[in-house]
Design an enzyme around this catalytic site. Structure first.
Site, PDB file in Angstrom:
ATOM      1  N   TYR A 123     -18.963  67.408  18.355  1.00 42.02           N
ATOM      2  CA  TYR A 123     -18.498  68.730  18.083  1.00 42.02           C
ATOM      3  C   TYR A 123     -16.895  68.691  18.150  1.00 42.02           C
ATOM      4  O   TYR A 123     -16.270  69.604  17.379  1.00 42.02           O
ATOM      5  CB  TYR A 123     -19.103  69.724  19.162  1.00 42.02           C
ATOM      6  CG  TYR A 123     -20.482  70.407  18.599  1.00 42.02           C
ATOM      7  CD1 TYR A 123     -20.666  71.473  17.943  1.00 42.02           C
ATOM      8  CD2 TYR A 123     -21.563  69.629  18.890  1.00 42.02           C
ATOM      9  CE1 TYR A 123     -21.922  72.042  17.492  1.00 42.02           C
ATOM     10  CE2 TYR A 123     -22.928  70.007  18.707  1.00 42.02           C
ATOM     11  CZ  TYR A 123     -22.947  71.302  18.082  1.00 42.02           C
ATOM     12  OH  TYR A 123     -24.186  71.564  17.603  1.00 42.02           O
ATOM     13  N   HIS A 131     -34.075  78.864  13.415  1.00 45.37           N
ATOM     14  CA  HIS A 131     -33.033  77.786  13.212  1.00 45.37           C
ATOM     15  C   HIS A 131     -33.864  76.596  12.601  1.00 45.37           C
ATOM     16  O   HIS A 131     -33.375  75.729  11.972  1.00 45.37           O
ATOM     17  CB  HIS A 131     -32.144  77.760  14.246  1.00 45.37           C
ATOM     18  CG  HIS A 131     -31.132  76.662  14.191  1.00 45.37           C
ATOM     19  ND1 HIS A 131     -30.397  76.446  13.015  1.00 45.37           N
ATOM     20  CD2 HIS A 131     -31.049  75.313  14.833  1.00 45.37           C
ATOM     21  CE1 HIS A 131     -29.598  75.258  13.214  1.00 45.37           C
ATOM     22  NE2 HIS A 131     -30.076  74.602  14.290  1.00 45.37           N
ATOM     23  N   ASP A 164     -29.130  71.118  10.409  1.00 46.43           N
ATOM     24  CA  ASP A 164     -28.293  71.397  11.446  1.00 46.43           C
ATOM     25  C   ASP A 164     -27.033  70.263  11.314  1.00 46.43           C
ATOM     26  O   ASP A 164     -26.399  69.951  10.251  1.00 46.43           O
ATOM     27  CB  ASP A 164     -28.764  71.575  12.834  1.00 46.43           C
ATOM     28  CG  ASP A 164     -27.939  71.669  13.936  1.00 46.43           C
ATOM     29  OD1 ASP A 164     -27.767  72.964  14.109  1.00 46.43           O
ATOM     30  OD2 ASP A 164     -27.366  71.026  14.519  1.00 46.43           O
ATOM     31  N   HIS A 180     -21.562  77.498  21.239  1.00 43.40           N
ATOM     32  CA  HIS A 180     -21.550  76.247  21.740  1.00 43.40           C
ATOM     33  C   HIS A 180     -20.251  75.408  21.073  1.00 43.40           C
ATOM     34  O   HIS A 180     -19.844  74.395  21.476  1.00 43.40           O
ATOM     35  CB  HIS A 180     -22.941  75.747  21.556  1.00 43.40           C
ATOM     36  CG  HIS A 180     -23.398  75.867  20.133  1.00 43.40           C
ATOM     37  ND1 HIS A 180     -23.672  77.079  19.559  1.00 43.40           N
ATOM     38  CD2 HIS A 180     -23.645  74.740  19.366  1.00 43.40           C
ATOM     39  CE1 HIS A 180     -24.068  76.341  18.274  1.00 43.40           C
ATOM     40  NE2 HIS A 180     -24.092  75.204  18.208  1.00 43.40           N
ATOM     41  N   TRP A 181     -20.136  76.016  19.686  1.00 46.17           N
ATOM     42  CA  TRP A 181     -19.234  75.102  18.901  1.00 46.17           C
ATOM     43  C   TRP A 181     -18.018  74.871  19.763  1.00 46.17           C
ATOM     44  O   TRP A 181     -17.212  73.742  19.653  1.00 46.17           O
ATOM     45  CB  TRP A 181     -19.169  75.655  17.540  1.00 46.17           C
ATOM     46  CG  TRP A 181     -20.043  75.465  16.538  1.00 46.17           C
ATOM     47  CD1 TRP A 181     -21.321  75.222  16.692  1.00 46.17           C
ATOM     48  CD2 TRP A 181     -19.849  75.418  15.069  1.00 46.17           C
ATOM     49  NE1 TRP A 181     -21.891  75.164  15.422  1.00 46.17           N
ATOM     50  CE2 TRP A 181     -21.176  75.214  14.488  1.00 46.17           C
ATOM     51  CE3 TRP A 181     -18.609  75.278  14.192  1.00 46.17           C
ATOM     52  CZ2 TRP A 181     -21.140  74.957  12.965  1.00 46.17           C
ATOM     53  CZ3 TRP A 181     -18.669  75.038  12.905  1.00 46.17           C
ATOM     54  CH2 TRP A 181     -20.006  75.069  12.328  1.00 46.17           C
TER      55      TRP A 181
END
Length: 295
Positions: free
Chosen positions: A215, A274, A108, A153-154
């Site tokens: 982010y 994930h 991730d 969420h990005w």
């Protein structure tokens, strides 16, 4: 506090510049650095690290802004959480431990740090394993409605107005546990003690803010770096692993995408969602041991 890692892993606090990085070291042999993702800590590797440590010196860290590492300000341009800055931290940690050259695996966000590390520090990186990601540059440049809904969420975390911090800060435990439920193939496979640690660490307002800065950097300064380096390819051997039940595998031709960014690419899907190192620890350890052994 109980954590699911053997006592043979010693804990250190490594000072790199003005930032202290929480670090664990175990095993003996060629050095391997393992990096975690959002919203987690080094404990994602608890089912993998002991197996790797039978043949390697294994270094696990909390990225700056996460876990028990320092959480400095990101700055007006979010440079404090650029993948270039975060990668430099990790290279300096390895140097402090006496390792000038090593292999690295990142899941991730940690995979994005590791990708930048391989570009900026090619003499340090013997091999690169990236888990359940495609390059940030590719993801943003090919984003569509499917991506926006799957990875909303990005965009939420990148909002530079304090809103994500306020929303997440109101229910950090819910945010961590709901993300794990949504992104895993089977959340029941994750070690409860590890998830409790993710909640503990992520409940710190400084950690919430730092993760948002991570982010924000991805959507700004990281893209600038990626565009400037678009002709620069990863020269180290690259192993891509992804969850057969996850968004990445369902959305991208993972190996084909990575071959647009690296010269020597291999890999496969593993039986997980994930959270590949936690949902499929044996398969992940086997794949990494084979890869690292080939370097």
């Amino acid at each position: 506090m109980s954590v699911p890692l053997p006592d043979s892993f010693r804990r250190e606090t490594v000072q790199v510049g003005d930032v202290r990085i929480n670090t664990l070291v175990g095993g003996d042999g060629p050095p391997v650095l393992l990096l975690h993702g959002y919203p987690q800590t080094h404990l994602i590797w608890h089912g993998v690290a002991p197996a790797l440590a039978e043949q390697h010196t294994v270094v696990l860290t909390d990225l700056r802004g996460y876990g028990d590492s320092d959480k400095p300000a990101g700055g007006p341009g979010h440079e404090g959480y650029s993948k270039r800055t975060m990668a430099r931290d990790q290279v300096l940690v390895m140097r402090e431990l006496g390792f000038e050259r090593f292999a690295v695996a990142g899941h991730d966000r940690g995979g994005r740090v590791a990708h930048r590390m391989a570009l900026d520090h090619p003499d340090a990186v013997r091999g690169l394993a990236v888990l359940d990601i495609v390059p940030t540059h590719y993801a943003f440049r090919h984003a569509d409605m499917h991506f926006a809904l799957g990875y909303y969420h990005w965009f939420l975390l990148a909002a530079d107005d304090g809103v994500p911090e306020r929303l997440i800060g109101g229910a950090p435990e819910f945010c961590v546990r709901s993300r794990i439920d949504a992104w895993s193939g089977d959340a029941g496979l994750l070690e409860p003690a590890a998830v409790d640690e993710y909640v503990r660490c992520f409940s710190d307002p400084a950690a919430i803010h730092a993760s948002c800065e991570d982010y924000r950097a991805a959507a700004s300064v990281d893209l600038e770096h990626d565009e400037a380096d678009r002709a620069n390819r990863v020269i180290a051997p690259l192993l891509a692993l992804w969850g057969a039940e996850g968004f990445v595998g369902a959305t991208y031709d993972v190996l084909s995408v990575w071959r647009g960014y690296a010269d020597n690419v291999g890999g496969a899907a593993l039986p997980s969602g994930h959270y590949v190192p936690e949902e499929a620890p044996q398969e992940t350890a086997d794949a990494l041991l084979t890869f690292f052994g080939s370097l």
